[in-house]
Design a protein around this motif. Structure first.
Motif, PDB file in Angstrom:
ATOM      1  N   UNK A 296     -10.452  -0.358 -14.928  1.00  0.00           N
ATOM      2  CA  UNK A 296     -10.873  -1.202 -13.812  1.00  0.00           C
ATOM      3  C   UNK A 296     -10.313  -0.603 -12.516  1.00  0.00           C
ATOM      4  N   UNK A 297     -11.173  -0.461 -11.512  1.00  0.00           N
ATOM      5  CA  UNK A 297     -10.714   0.011 -10.212  1.00  0.00           C
ATOM      6  C   UNK A 297      -9.933  -1.095  -9.517  1.00  0.00           C
ATOM      7  N   UNK A 298      -8.727  -0.752  -9.057  1.00  0.00           N
ATOM      8  CA  UNK A 298      -7.902  -1.710  -8.327  1.00  0.00           C
ATOM      9  C   UNK A 298      -7.472  -1.093  -7.002  1.00  0.00           C
ATOM     10  N   UNK A 299      -7.170  -1.963  -6.063  1.00  0.00           N
ATOM     11  CA  UNK A 299      -6.849  -1.553  -4.704  1.00  0.00           C
ATOM     12  C   UNK A 299      -5.448  -2.009  -4.326  1.00  0.00           C
ATOM     13  N   UNK A 300      -4.809  -1.193  -3.491  1.00  0.00           N
ATOM     14  CA  UNK A 300      -3.493  -1.497  -2.928  1.00  0.00           C
ATOM     15  C   UNK A 300      -3.555  -1.162  -1.446  1.00  0.00           C
ATOM     16  N   UNK A 301      -2.899  -1.960  -0.638  1.00  0.00           N
ATOM     17  CA  UNK A 301      -2.863  -1.686   0.805  1.00  0.00           C
ATOM     18  C   UNK A 301      -2.121  -0.385   1.056  1.00  0.00           C
ATOM     19  N   UNK A 302      -2.699   0.470   1.873  1.00  0.00           N
ATOM     20  CA  UNK A 302      -2.038   1.710   2.279  1.00  0.00           C
ATOM     21  C   UNK A 302      -1.381   1.548   3.647  1.00  0.00           C
ATOM     22  N   UNK A 303      -1.811   0.539   4.387  1.00  0.00           N
ATOM     23  CA  UNK A 303      -1.218   0.269   5.702  1.00  0.00           C
ATOM     24  C   UNK A 303      -0.031  -0.664   5.541  1.00  0.00           C
ATOM     25  N   UNK A 304       1.036  -0.347   6.230  1.00  0.00           N
ATOM     26  CA  UNK A 304       2.221  -1.193   6.227  1.00  0.00           C
ATOM     27  C   UNK A 304       1.918  -2.499   6.965  1.00  0.00           C
ATOM     28  N   UNK A 305       2.302  -3.611   6.371  1.00  0.00           N
ATOM     29  CA  UNK A 305       2.011  -4.917   6.954  1.00  0.00           C
ATOM     30  C   UNK A 305       2.611  -5.083   8.347  1.00  0.00           C
ATOM     31  N   UNK A 306       3.883  -4.812   8.490  1.00  0.00           N
ATOM     32  CA  UNK A 306       4.558  -5.069   9.761  1.00  0.00           C
ATOM     33  C   UNK A 306       4.059  -4.124  10.855  1.00  0.00           C
ATOM     34  N   UNK A 307       3.856  -2.861  10.528  1.00  0.00           N
ATOM     35  CA  UNK A 307       3.323  -1.920  11.512  1.00  0.00           C
ATOM     36  C   UNK A 307       1.918  -2.326  11.957  1.00  0.00           C
ATOM     37  N   UNK A 308       1.105  -2.800  11.023  1.00  0.00           N
ATOM     38  CA  UNK A 308      -0.252  -3.230  11.346  1.00  0.00           C
ATOM     39  C   UNK A 308      -0.228  -4.465  12.241  1.00  0.00           C
ATOM     40  N   UNK A 309       0.623  -5.437  11.906  1.00  0.00           N
ATOM     41  CA  UNK A 309       0.729  -6.642  12.728  1.00  0.00           C
ATOM     42  C   UNK A 309       1.259  -6.311  14.118  1.00  0.00           C
ATOM     43  N   UNK A 310       2.199  -5.381  14.205  1.00  0.00           N
ATOM     44  CA  UNK A 310       2.715  -4.958  15.508  1.00  0.00           C
ATOM     45  C   UNK A 310       1.595  -4.317  16.327  1.00  0.00           C
TER      46      UNK A 310
ATOM     47  N   UNK B  75      -8.432   5.416   4.789  1.00  0.00           N
ATOM     48  CA  UNK B  75      -7.054   5.428   4.293  1.00  0.00           C
ATOM     49  C   UNK B  75      -6.297   4.131   4.586  1.00  0.00           C
ATOM     50  N   UNK B  76      -7.008   3.016   4.593  1.00  0.00           N
ATOM     51  CA  UNK B  76      -6.376   1.712   4.766  1.00  0.00           C
ATOM     52  C   UNK B  76      -5.934   1.124   3.430  1.00  0.00           C
ATOM     53  N   UNK B  77      -6.659   1.482   2.375  1.00  0.00           N
ATOM     54  CA  UNK B  77      -6.319   1.050   1.020  1.00  0.00           C
ATOM     55  C   UNK B  77      -6.426   2.244   0.090  1.00  0.00           C
ATOM     56  N   UNK B  78      -5.716   2.154  -1.023  1.00  0.00           N
ATOM     57  CA  UNK B  78      -5.834   3.181  -2.057  1.00  0.00           C
ATOM     58  C   UNK B  78      -6.546   2.586  -3.260  1.00  0.00           C
ATOM     59  N   UNK B  79      -7.211   3.434  -3.994  1.00  0.00           N
ATOM     60  CA  UNK B  79      -7.991   3.036  -5.155  1.00  0.00           C
ATOM     61  C   UNK B  79      -7.432   3.746  -6.382  1.00  0.00           C
ATOM     62  N   UNK B  80      -7.188   2.985  -7.427  1.00  0.00           N
ATOM     63  CA  UNK B  80      -6.704   3.528  -8.701  1.00  0.00           C
ATOM     64  C   UNK B  80      -7.429   2.831  -9.840  1.00  0.00           C
ATOM     65  N   UNK B  81      -7.583   3.537 -10.946  1.00  0.00           N
ATOM     66  CA  UNK B  81      -8.159   2.930 -12.142  1.00  0.00           C
ATOM     67  C   UNK B  81      -7.020   2.491 -13.053  1.00  0.00           C
ATOM     68  N   UNK B  82      -7.050   1.226 -13.466  1.00  0.00           N
ATOM     69  CA  UNK B  82      -6.061   0.680 -14.390  1.00  0.00           C
ATOM     70  C   UNK B  82      -6.822   0.061 -15.555  1.00  0.00           C
ATOM     71  N   UNK B  83      -6.636   0.621 -16.733  1.00  0.00           N
ATOM     72  CA  UNK B  83      -7.335   0.148 -17.938  1.00  0.00           C
ATOM     73  C   UNK B  83      -8.846   0.086 -17.718  1.00  0.00           C
TER      74      UNK B  83
END
Length: 124
Positions: A62-76, A52-60
């Motif tokens: 093609x499988x594409x990915x989006x970060x599921x982890x918040x950047x600032x929380x992860x860096x902290x 559950x670090x990234x999400x997967x979706x099909x767009x046209x």
């Protein structure tokens, strides 16, 4: 929160800068840092979806990915882990160590500072 591995963090940083991205686009962006094969990128992405670090979706189609982890929380989390485990510090790292980072802007620095100081019970 689990701390991503160095390779997972590389892919997350690509997704925090631009999203969504296909596995091929992610590979092309991360390859100069990771120096590995496209199949390694795909396998890492599969594991990141399972974690559950990234999400997967099909767009046209093609499988594409989006970060599921918040950047600032992860860096902290990384900063707290580094301070505690590596530097053996009980207090949070000073946020000024992130000044000049290409990954965070001024507003995100303020959010990061707050997260570092308010970390629940000082634990990860």
């Amino acid at each position: 929160m689990s701390i991503p591995s160095v390779t997972e963090l590389t892919l997350l940083k690509c997704l925090w800068r631009q999203h969504p991205l296909s596995a091929r686009e992610l590979h092309e962006q991360a390859e100069p840092e990771l120096h590995w094969s496209y199949s390694s990128t795909r396998k890492t992405l599969e594991r990141m979806v399972e974690k559950n670090m990234v999400t997967l979706h099909a767009v046209h189609g093609v499988n594409v990915y989006t970060a599921a982890l918040d950047k600032i929380e992860t860096l902290a989390g990384f900063a707290r882990d580094f301070g505690r485990r590596v530097m053996e510090m009980d207090e949070p790292l000073p946020v000024n160590m992130f000044t000049g980072s290409k990954l965070v802007n001024h507003a995100e620095l303020a959010e990061l500072e707050q997260l570092l100081h308010d970390w629940p019970d000082g634990r990860q």
